[in-house]
Design an enzyme around this catalytic site. Structure first.
Site, PDB file in Angstrom:
ATOM      1  N   ASP A  50       0.826  -1.206   0.000  1.00 34.00           N
ATOM      2  CA  ASP A  50       0.000   0.000   0.000  1.00 34.00           C
ATOM      3  C   ASP A  50       0.869   1.268   0.000  1.00 34.00           C
ATOM      4  O   ASP A  50       0.723   2.153  -0.848  1.00 34.00           O
ATOM      5  CB  ASP A  50      -0.844  -0.030   1.282  1.00 34.00           C
ATOM      6  CG  ASP A  50      -2.274   0.389   1.061  1.00 34.00           C
ATOM      7  OD1 ASP A  50      -2.600   0.851  -0.045  1.00 34.00           O
ATOM      8  OD2 ASP A  50      -3.068   0.260   2.009  1.00 34.00           O
ATOM      9  N   GLU A  75      -5.101   7.978  -0.043  1.00 37.07           N
ATOM     10  CA  GLU A  75      -5.626   7.337   1.164  1.00 37.07           C
ATOM     11  C   GLU A  75      -4.623   7.302   2.318  1.00 37.07           C
ATOM     12  O   GLU A  75      -5.001   7.491   3.468  1.00 37.07           O
ATOM     13  CB  GLU A  75      -6.075   5.903   0.840  1.00 37.07           C
ATOM     14  CG  GLU A  75      -6.720   5.244   2.047  1.00 37.07           C
ATOM     15  CD  GLU A  75      -7.226   3.832   1.790  1.00 37.07           C
ATOM     16  OE1 GLU A  75      -6.997   3.294   0.700  1.00 37.07           O
ATOM     17  OE2 GLU A  75      -7.841   3.277   2.710  1.00 37.07           O
ATOM     18  N   ASP A 137      -6.108   5.822  -4.772  1.00 35.69           N
ATOM     19  CA  ASP A 137      -6.188   4.712  -3.824  1.00 35.69           C
ATOM     20  C   ASP A 137      -5.059   3.750  -4.220  1.00 35.69           C
ATOM     21  O   ASP A 137      -5.124   3.088  -5.260  1.00 35.69           O
ATOM     22  CB  ASP A 137      -7.547   4.020  -3.914  1.00 35.69           C
ATOM     23  CG  ASP A 137      -7.782   3.094  -2.726  1.00 35.69           C
ATOM     24  OD1 ASP A 137      -6.785   2.634  -2.130  1.00 35.69           O
ATOM     25  OD2 ASP A 137      -8.946   2.826  -2.403  1.00 35.69           O
ATOM     26  N   ILE A 139      -3.922   0.910  -2.994  1.00 34.16           N
ATOM     27  CA  ILE A 139      -4.495  -0.436  -3.143  1.00 34.16           C
ATOM     28  C   ILE A 139      -5.947  -0.325  -2.730  1.00 34.16           C
ATOM     29  O   ILE A 139      -6.252  -0.016  -1.576  1.00 34.16           O
ATOM     30  CB  ILE A 139      -3.811  -1.512  -2.268  1.00 34.16           C
ATOM     31  CG1 ILE A 139      -2.390  -1.778  -2.752  1.00 34.16           C
ATOM     32  CG2 ILE A 139      -4.621  -2.822  -2.320  1.00 34.16           C
ATOM     33  CD1 ILE A 139      -1.707  -2.938  -2.048  1.00 34.16           C
ATOM     34  N   ASP A 140      -6.832  -0.530  -3.678  1.00 37.72           N
ATOM     35  CA  ASP A 140      -8.255  -0.547  -3.369  1.00 37.72           C
ATOM     36  C   ASP A 140      -8.661  -2.011  -3.301  1.00 37.72           C
ATOM     37  O   ASP A 140      -8.388  -2.777  -4.228  1.00 37.72           O
ATOM     38  CB  ASP A 140      -9.018   0.183  -4.482  1.00 37.72           C
ATOM     39  CG  ASP A 140     -10.500   0.247  -4.182  1.00 37.72           C
ATOM     40  OD1 ASP A 140     -10.861   0.593  -3.041  1.00 37.72           O
ATOM     41  OD2 ASP A 140     -11.286  -0.056  -5.085  1.00 37.72           O
ATOM     42  N   THR A 142      -8.137  -3.975  -0.112  1.00 40.80           N
ATOM     43  CA  THR A 142      -7.054  -4.622   0.656  1.00 40.80           C
ATOM     44  C   THR A 142      -7.451  -6.040   1.076  1.00 40.80           C
ATOM     45  O   THR A 142      -6.606  -6.928   1.105  1.00 40.80           O
ATOM     46  CB  THR A 142      -6.700  -3.799   1.913  1.00 40.80           C
ATOM     47  OG1 THR A 142      -7.896  -3.350   2.519  1.00 40.80           O
ATOM     48  CG2 THR A 142      -5.889  -2.586   1.560  1.00 40.80           C
ATOM     49  N   ASP A 289     -12.104   6.083  -3.697  1.00 39.44           N
ATOM     50  CA  ASP A 289     -12.728   4.777  -3.914  1.00 39.44           C
ATOM     51  C   ASP A 289     -13.637   4.751  -5.138  1.00 39.44           C
ATOM     52  O   ASP A 289     -14.167   3.680  -5.484  1.00 39.44           O
ATOM     53  CB  ASP A 289     -13.511   4.348  -2.673  1.00 39.44           C
ATOM     54  CG  ASP A 289     -12.591   3.861  -1.572  1.00 39.44           C
ATOM     55  OD1 ASP A 289     -11.572   3.219  -1.910  1.00 39.44           O
ATOM     56  OD2 ASP A 289     -12.863   4.131  -0.389  1.00 39.44           O
TER      57      ASP A 289
HETATM   58  N1  LIG Z   1     -16.896  -0.787   6.303  1.00 41.74           N
HETATM   59  C1  LIG Z   1     -16.702  -0.503   5.032  1.00 41.74           C
HETATM   60  N2  LIG Z   1     -17.756  -0.268   4.231  1.00 41.74           N
HETATM   61  C2  LIG Z   1     -17.565   0.006   2.941  1.00 41.74           C
HETATM   62  N3  LIG Z   1     -16.350   0.079   2.349  1.00 41.74           N
HETATM   63  C3  LIG Z   1     -15.261  -0.137   3.095  1.00 41.74           C
HETATM   64  C4  LIG Z   1     -15.382  -0.450   4.461  1.00 41.74           C
HETATM   65  N4  LIG Z   1     -14.146  -0.624   4.973  1.00 41.74           N
HETATM   66  C5  LIG Z   1     -13.275  -0.423   3.958  1.00 41.74           C
HETATM   67  N5  LIG Z   1     -13.938  -0.130   2.825  1.00 41.74           N
HETATM   68  C6  LIG Z   1     -13.386   0.197   1.534  1.00 41.74           C
HETATM   69  O1  LIG Z   1     -14.207  -0.400   0.534  1.00 41.74           O
HETATM   70  C7  LIG Z   1     -13.434  -0.573  -0.641  1.00 41.74           C
HETATM   71  C8  LIG Z   1     -13.396  -1.973  -1.117  1.00 41.74           C
HETATM   72  O2  LIG Z   1     -14.667  -2.191  -1.392  1.00 41.74           O
HETATM   73  P1  LIG Z   1     -15.170  -3.444  -2.062  1.00 41.74           P
HETATM   74  O3  LIG Z   1     -14.053  -4.389  -2.297  1.00 41.74           O
HETATM   75  O4  LIG Z   1     -16.138  -3.872  -1.045  1.00 41.74           O
HETATM   76  O5  LIG Z   1     -15.770  -2.861  -3.299  1.00 41.74           O
HETATM   77  C9  LIG Z   1     -12.124  -0.180  -0.297  1.00 41.74           C
HETATM   78  O6  LIG Z   1     -11.972   1.155  -0.657  1.00 41.74           O
HETATM   79  C10 LIG Z   1     -12.047  -0.353   1.163  1.00 41.74           C
HETATM   80  O7  LIG Z   1     -10.936   0.306   1.568  1.00 41.74           O
HETATM   81  P2  LIG Z   1      -9.438  -0.102   1.044  1.00 41.74           P
HETATM   82  O8  LIG Z   1      -9.107   0.781  -0.105  1.00 41.74           O
HETATM   83  O9  LIG Z   1      -8.609   0.194   2.220  1.00 41.74           O
HETATM   84  O10 LIG Z   1      -9.462  -1.566   0.660  1.00 41.74           O
HETATM   85 MG   LIG Z   2     -10.325   1.849  -1.346  1.00 41.31          MG
HETATM   86 MG   LIG Z   3      -6.948   1.472  -0.270  1.00 38.77          MG
HETATM   87 MG   LIG Z   4      -7.592   1.209   3.441  1.00 36.59          MG
END
Ligand SMILES: Nc1ncnc2c1ncn2[C@@H]1O[C@H](COP(=O)(O)O)[C@@H](O)[C@H]1OP(=O)(O)O
Ligand SMILES: [Mg+2]
Ligand SMILES: [Mg+2]
Ligand SMILES: [Mg+2]
Length: 355
Positions: A50, A75, A137, A139-140, A142, A289
């Protein structure tokens, strides 16, 4: 003026940055997938990837576009990496960034640990409606990354509050449709780079560098034939609400659950026709996101709104102000989808108030 700019060199820089970051993430994920069970529960690989991804994107954009003023809404920030006990992590990130740069060979640069921290912290901008801001982002998805599944590196550019370009690097997404799961799926070639520039359409190419092809959303007009995407993680989205919406629309296929903004990419090339995202109460969506996914899908002919039918507004800072959720589909299906969404949301709130 936003409307007369071509964003040609900005798009080239964004593709370069996201591709390099994808290479770094793949290196880490490959090692993770091969590692034993115990080290799989360790969250540090995704942390390293990340931060490494954010440092690389920031570095590439600044190096490729030296004459432009630089603002990045991203992020991550380096505060945890500056704490006692994080030295080892910072050393691993710096090594990873430098080895990715040297394998690529375009830049003759070696970063110090301090350079890495500074690059990460260029991402502290608040965005907004004035001027240009990159939105990242690193890493989207994670959770998907840790499982060895889908994730994306998502990078977009805002100009005067509008998303004007975006790229989505999806290292694990097959180059061919994921609509029909087949038993040979493990042999499919993976690694997609989606890109879009305002008014120019959306494109996909292989992350390995093939030429790009124009993509379009599905032309399906009858919702019974539609299939829909939603989060893999139930904690990220109200799957019960999406199933009520799907039922109202007469959608027959079960939902395709995948992580990250790879959903926007898959929708933009027509693998499915609808993306439903209804986070649980209290969750605030961030611009990184959705910005890149939004322009890829809209330039591919799709529409993305909140549950009230409002356009997504990326000009308000780091967060998106939304009514209830995000819905994405083609122009033909949107009116019926919006009605189904609003009916389902109303019923849910009525039944909640009866409790
Ligand atoms: N409680 C949550 N509700 C919705 N989205 C979330 C939550 N926690 C993290 N995310 C973020 O949702 C996205 C992934 O969504 P999905 O895979 O469900 O489409 C990511 O941006 C993730 O962050 P991250 O970028 O840190 O992974
Ligand atoms: Mg994300
Ligand atoms: Mg991310
Ligand atoms: Mg994150």
């Amino acid at each position: 003026m936003a409307s007369t700019a071509s964003y040609e060199k900005e798009l080239a820089a964004a593709k370069k940055a996201a591709s390099l970051a994808a290479r770094l993430c793949q290196t880490v994920q490959k090692a993770l997938v091969q590692s034993d069970v115990q080290s799989k529960s360790d969250k540090s690989p995704v942390t390293v990837a990340d931060y490494g991804s954010q440092a690389l994107v920031s570095l590439v954009l600044k190096t490729e576009l030296p004459s432009e003023s630089f603002s990045l809404v991203a992020e991550e920030d380096s505060s945890d990496l500056r704490k006692d006990g994080a030295q080892d992590t910072l050393r691993r990130i710096t090594e990873l960034v430098n080895s990715t740069l040297s394998i690529d060979g375009t830049y003759n640069i070696t970063l110090s640990e301090e350079d890495v921290l500074v690059a990460i912290d260029s991402g502290k901008s608040e965005g907004g409606r004035n001027g240009r801001h990159w939105v990242l982002d690193p890493i989207d998805g994670t959770k998907g990354f840790l499982r060895g599944d889908q994730y994306a590196i998502a990078l977009a550019l805002l100009d005067e509050g509008r998303v004007v370009l975006g790229v989505l690097a999806c290292p694990n997404l097959p180059l061919t449709s994921i609509a029909i799961p087949d038993e040979h799926s493990s042999h499919k070639q993976v690694g997609c780079l989606f890109s879009a520039k305002i008014g120019d359409g959306a494109f996909m190419q292989s992350l390995n560098g093939s030429s790009s092809a124009k993509i379009h959303v599905s032309a399906i007009e009858n919702s019974k034939d539609a299939s829909f995407f939603e989060s893999f993680e139930a904690a990220h989205s109200m799957h019960d609400l999406s199933s009520v919406i799907a039922e109202k629309l007469g959608v027959q296929a079960p939902p395709v659950r995948i992580d990250s903004q790879a959903k926007y990419g898959a929708l933009a090339r027509g693998d499915g026709a609808i993306y439903l995202r209804f986070p649980h109460k209290g969750y605030r969506e961030k611009i990184w996101d959705h910005a890149a996914g939004y322009i890829v899908v809209t330039e591919a002919g799709g529409v993305a709104t909140d549950a009230a039918g409002n356009n997504l507004d990326f000009s308000k800072g780091r967060y998106l102000d939304l009514d209830t959720g995000i819905i994405v589909t083609n122009k033909k299906l949107m009116p019926a989808l919006l009605k189904a969404v609003q009916d389902a949301v109303k019923e849910k709130s009525q039944s909640a108030s009866l409790l």
